[in-house]
Design a protein around this motif. Structure first.
Motif, PDB file in Angstrom:
ATOM      1  N   GLU A  13       5.573   7.087 -21.341  1.00 45.08           N
ATOM      2  CA  GLU A  13       5.326   7.838 -20.116  1.00 45.08           C
ATOM      3  C   GLU A  13       6.147   9.113 -20.007  1.00 45.08           C
ATOM      4  N   SER A  14       7.104   9.312 -20.919  1.00 43.46           N
ATOM      5  CA  SER A  14       7.913  10.537 -20.897  1.00 43.46           C
ATOM      6  C   SER A  14       7.325  11.630 -21.783  1.00 43.46           C
ATOM      7  N   LEU A  15       6.100  11.457 -22.251  1.00 44.84           N
ATOM      8  CA  LEU A  15       5.496  12.376 -23.230  1.00 44.84           C
ATOM      9  C   LEU A  15       5.603  13.832 -22.807  1.00 44.84           C
ATOM     10  N   PHE A  16       5.341  14.134 -21.531  1.00 45.90           N
ATOM     11  CA  PHE A  16       5.304  15.528 -21.080  1.00 45.90           C
ATOM     12  C   PHE A  16       6.507  15.891 -20.207  1.00 45.90           C
ATOM     13  N   LEU A  17       7.624  15.204 -20.414  1.00 47.97           N
ATOM     14  CA  LEU A  17       8.859  15.529 -19.715  1.00 47.97           C
ATOM     15  C   LEU A  17       9.831  16.206 -20.679  1.00 47.97           C
ATOM     16  N   ASP A  18      10.608  17.184 -20.170  1.00 49.01           N
ATOM     17  CA  ASP A  18      11.585  17.859 -21.019  1.00 49.01           C
ATOM     18  C   ASP A  18      12.891  17.060 -21.069  1.00 49.01           C
ATOM     19  N   GLU A  19      13.916  17.648 -21.678  1.00 52.95           N
ATOM     20  CA  GLU A  19      15.184  16.948 -21.871  1.00 52.95           C
ATOM     21  C   GLU A  19      15.841  16.566 -20.556  1.00 52.95           C
ATOM     22  N   GLU A  20      15.541  17.312 -19.495  1.00 55.36           N
ATOM     23  CA  GLU A  20      16.114  17.007 -18.180  1.00 55.36           C
ATOM     24  C   GLU A  20      15.228  16.074 -17.366  1.00 55.36           C
ATOM     25  N   GLY A  21      14.138  15.617 -17.959  1.00 57.97           N
ATOM     26  CA  GLY A  21      13.244  14.729 -17.244  1.00 57.97           C
ATOM     27  C   GLY A  21      12.270  15.448 -16.327  1.00 57.97           C
ATOM     28  N   GLU A  22      12.137  16.767 -16.493  1.00 58.56           N
ATOM     29  CA  GLU A  22      11.215  17.552 -15.676  1.00 58.56           C
ATOM     30  C   GLU A  22       9.915  17.786 -16.432  1.00 58.56           C
ATOM     31  N   PRO A  23       8.785  17.875 -15.712  1.00 62.85           N
ATOM     32  CA  PRO A  23       7.503  18.094 -16.393  1.00 62.85           C
ATOM     33  C   PRO A  23       7.471  19.437 -17.125  1.00 62.85           C
ATOM     34  N   LEU A  24       6.893  19.452 -18.311  1.00 64.97           N
ATOM     35  CA  LEU A  24       6.693  20.693 -19.051  1.00 64.97           C
ATOM     36  C   LEU A  24       5.714  21.596 -18.308  1.00 64.97           C
ATOM     37  N   GLU A  25       5.808  22.887 -18.550  1.00 61.45           N
ATOM     38  CA  GLU A  25       4.769  23.791 -18.079  1.00 61.45           C
ATOM     39  C   GLU A  25       3.447  23.395 -18.735  1.00 61.45           C
ATOM     40  N   PHE A  26       2.362  23.529 -17.976  1.00 56.77           N
ATOM     41  CA  PHE A  26       1.090  22.998 -18.466  1.00 56.77           C
ATOM     42  C   PHE A  26       0.710  23.568 -19.827  1.00 56.77           C
ATOM     43  N   LEU A  27       0.748  24.886 -19.998  1.00 59.46           N
ATOM     44  CA  LEU A  27       0.314  25.488 -21.261  1.00 59.46           C
ATOM     45  C   LEU A  27       1.242  25.128 -22.410  1.00 59.46           C
TER      46      LEU A  27
END
Length: 594
Positions: A119-133
Motif C-alpha cells: 500500500e506504500s507504492l505511491f508514497l515517498d520517503e516521508e510517507g507523502e503521496p507522489l505527484e501524479f505525473l
C-alpha cells in the motif's frame, strides 16, 4: 491470409477454409479541429463504431466476412493499438460486455497489481503521496496487462473466424504504414515525458520533432509482436521474449522502477463475471460490476434523478437546461460519494450489505434523492450513504486524476452485441514503450493503470481506503461499457460507452437520458454538451452553454466554471430498419455497416 506467419497460416488452413482477407482502405485522417460534425449512420445488417476510421473499417471487414461481434472487436482493438496508441492497446486492460442473443456476460481484462507491491507504492520517503505525473510516468504505475487474455477468453466462447486472421489488418497497416491522424499528432505535440523514453522518443519524435498529421508511420516492432500473438495466442505476450522485454523495461525504468515480474505476467487470468443489469424507466440497463464503478455510479445517478420531481423542460433551446443540470450534478455528487467509499476489487472488499445491488435499491436511492433541494449540496457537501450493513468502516478515497481510454460498440448480423471500453489510462500510459525484444523501431505502450488506486492507503481518521494498493488487486475503474434492453421484450435496444476517466460516468449517464428519456437519436445525444462534477466544483463544457446557465448554477451554489471536456462516445441503436449509430464529434470516430 494476409499478414500472418506461414506457420499460423498453415494451422488456420487446417481448421477452416480461408474466410477473411483484409484490404487496406483509402481512408485519410479527419481534418484537425476541436470538433467535427458527424452525420449519424443508418445500417441494416450490422454496425461497428470505434474511435478511428481505420479501426472501424477493420471491424467492418470482419463483420462483412461473417465474423462475430467478438471477432470484430479483436480486429478493431489491434488497429487502435497502432493508430491510437495513446489510448489503448495490448499493454493495457479492458472491460467487455457481451450479448449472445440470450445472456449478457462481462469479460474482465482489467490490469492487476504485481504480487510484490504494497500500500506504500505511491508514497515517498516521508510517507507523502507522489505527484501524479511522477508516479504515472514510471515503472511503478505499470499493472499486468489484461486486454489480450480477455479477448482470447471471449473469442474461445464467441468467435467465428480463426483468431490469427483477426490480426491481419493491424499487421498489414503496421508494415505498410498509415497516415498519422490529427488527434495523435496533437497528443504527441503536447506531450513531454514520452520523449524521455528512448524507444518512444526515437519513434514518435524523429530528429526531436513530433510526427505531424498526415505523415506515414510504420511500426515494424508491433507488427512482429502481433504476429507472435496471432500464432501463439496470449501466452506470446505473457511469457517468452515479449514478456522478458516488458519486465526489463518496467523494472529498469530510469527514475522509478516497478515490481512487475515474469510470474505476474504468466499467472494473470482474465475473468468472466456476471453483468449487472438494472431496471430503469422501460428498460433494463446492463453494465460492468466491480472492479468497475461505472455501472453502479451511472445507475445511482439515473435512479436518484428518477426520484426527483420531473423537470418540465430538460432541454432549453436544444441544450440541457439549468434546472435539469442542477439535479444531474447533485445526483452525481451523491453517487460519487458512495463510489469513493465502497467500490473496489470485489476479491478484496465486500459489497455493502453483501450485495452490490444494495447501492441501487429504490428505497435507498429515494432517501438519497431527498437530499437534493433547490440549492446545491456544493463542493464536498455530499456525504456517502449507508446502503447496507457494513462489517468494515472504509475511509473516503481522496480526489486524484483519472484519464484515458477508447470505446467500441458492435452489433453483428446475428444480433450479438458488444460494448467494450479499453485503456492504458493516461494519454500514452506510463510513457514506456516496449518492442518485444525485437530490436525494431516502434512497439506498444505500457499502461499506468495502478495510479487508479488510491495513493493514500487510509484516510485522516486511520480508516483503510477500499481502493488502496494491494498485491494482485485490480484497481477501481470508471469504464462503463453499456448494453440496453427493452424491459418487457428483452430485445436489444442500444450499445454505448465512452473514454474520459471518471467523467465517463457522466458522459454515459447523460447519453442514456438523452436517447431513452428525451427521445434523441444516438448522434443527437452524443452531440449534446457535457456537465460533470466529481463531488467538488462543477464543470461545463467550454463554449457550449450560454452564460446564463453558468450564472444560474452558481446562484444555486454549484461553484461551476468552464472546462474542456473531451469525451469519445460511441453509440449504436436498434431501429425498425436495422441500426443507427453515432460517433462523438469531439474525436475521430465513425460508424460503418451494411
Amino acid at each position: 491470409m494476409i499478414g500472418l506467419p506461414l506457420s499460423a497460416q498453415a494451422e488456420a488452413e487446417t481448421e477452416t477454409e480461408e474466410t477473411f482477407e483484409y484490404d487496406i482502405p483509402a481512408i485519410a485522417p479527419e481534418v484537425a479541429s476541436e470538433t467535427e460534425e458527424k452525420p449519424g449512420w443508418a445500417t441494416q445488417r450490422f454496425a461497428v463504431a470505434a474511435a478511428n476510421p481505420l479501426a472501424t473499417d477493420a471491424g467492418y471487414q470482419v463483420l462483412k466476412a461473417g465474423g462475430s461481434a467478438i471477432d470484430a472487436a479483436i480486429a478493431v482493438q489491434m488497429v487502435l493499438n497502432l493508430v491510437e496508441p495513446q489510448s489503448s492497446g495490448i499493454g493495457g486492460g479492458a472491460f467487455l460486455v457481451h450479448f449472445d442473443g440470450e445472456e449478457v456476460t462481462a469479460f474482465d481484462g482489467r490490469e492487476m497489481a504485481p504480487g510484490a507491491v504494497d500500500e506504500s507504492l505511491f508514497l515517498d520517503e516521508e510517507g507523502e503521496p507522489l505527484e501524479f505525473l511522477d508516479a504515472a510516468a514510471s515503472g511503478l504505475s505499470v499493472g499486468v496487462p489484461g486486454t489480450v487474455r480477455m479477448l482470447e477468453l471471449a473469442h474461445k466462447e464467441h468467435g467465428e473466424l480463426p483468431w490469427a486472421e483477426l490480426f491481419a489488418p493491424a499487421i498489414q497497416l503496421a508494415e505498410d504504414g498509415f497516415a498519422v491522424s490529427p488527434r495523435l499528432a496533437t497528443s504527441l505535440a503536447g506531450e513531454e515525458r514520452l520523449r524521455q523514453d528512448s524507444q518512444a522518443g526515437a519513434f514518435y519524435y524523429p530528429d526531436g520533432a513530433p510526427l505531424e498529421a498526415g505523415e506515414t508511420l510504420r511500426n515494424p516492432a508491433l507488427a512482429a509482436i502481433l504476429r507472435e500473438i496471432a500464432e501463439h495466442g496470449s501466452r506470446a505476450l505473457h511469457t517468452g521474449n515479449i514478456a522478458n522485454d516488458l519486465v526489463t523495461r518496467v523494472q529498469g525504468h530510469q527514475e522509478r522502477g516497478g515490481a512487475l515480474s515474469l510470474e505476474d505476467l504468466a499467472s494473470y487470468e482474465a475473468k468472466q463475471r456476471k453483468a449487472l443489469c438494472t431496471d430503469w424507466l422501460a428498460y433494463t440497463v446492463c453494465g460492468f460490476p466491480p472492479p468497475s464503478s461505472g455501472h453502479l455510479t451511472v445507475m445511482q445517478i439515473l435512479g436518484i434523478l428518477e426520484h426527483l420531481p420531473a423537470v418540465e423542460e430538460p432541454l432549453v433551446d436544444g441544450l440541457p437546461g439549468e434546472a435539469w443540470l442542477h439535479q444531474f450534478l447533485d445526483a452525481s455528487r451523491l453517487a460519487f460519494a458512495d463510489r469513493g467509499k465502497y467500490i473496489a476489487d470485489p476479491a478484496f472488499v465486500d459489497a455493502p450489505g453483501g450485495d452490490w445491488s444494495s447501492m441501487l435499491d429504490p428505497e435507498y436511492l429515494a432517501k438519497r434523492a431527498d437530499l437534493v433541494g433547490d440549492q446545491s449540496l456544493g463542493d464536498g457537501g455530499a456525504e456517502p450513504g449507508n446502503p447496507g450493513e457494513l462489517s468494515t468502516a472504509w475511509g473516503l478515497h481522496p480526489a486524484q486524476p483519472e484519464y484515458g481510454t477508447s470505446h467500441i460498440s458492435i452489433i453483428d448480423e446475428q444480433g450479438n452485441a458488444i460494448a467494450m471500453t479499453t485503456t492504458i489510462e493516461q494519454a500514452f500510459g506510463s510513457r514506456i514503450m516496449a518492442d518485444g525484444g525485437t530490436g525494431l523501431a516502434g512497439g506498444y505502450l505500457l499502461n499506468n493503470e495502478l495510479t487508479d488506486f488510491s495513493f493514500e492507503p487510509e484516510d485522516e481518521q486511520g480508516n483503510p481506503i477500499a481502493n488502496r494498493v494491494e498485491p494482485r488487486k485490480r484497481p477501481r475503474s470508471s469504464m462503463s461499457p453499456t448494453l440496453v434492453f427493452d424491459r418487457d421484450s428483452g430485445e436489444l435496444v442500444a450499445s454505448l460507452g465512452s473514454p474520459g476517466g471518471a467523467a465517463i460516468i457522466h458522459y454515459t449517464a447523460k447519453s442514456l437520458v438523452a436517447m431513452l428519456d428525451w427521445g434523441l437519436d444516438a448522434q443527437e445525444a452524443l452531440d449534446l454538451p457535457h456537465a460533470i462534477t466529481l463531488g467538488g466544483p462543477a464543470f461545463l463544457e467550454e463554449g457550449r452553454f450560454p452564460a446564463s446557465t453558468l450564472e444560474a448554477l452558481n446562484a444555486r451554489g454549484h461553484a461551476a466554471s468552464e472546462r474542456e471536456l473531451v469525451s469519445g462516445l460511441q453509440a449504436l441503436q436498434v431501429t425498425d430498419e436495422g441500426f443507427f449509430g453515432g460517433a462523438d464529434p469531439r474525436r475521430e470516430g465513425v460508424v460503418m455497416g451494411d
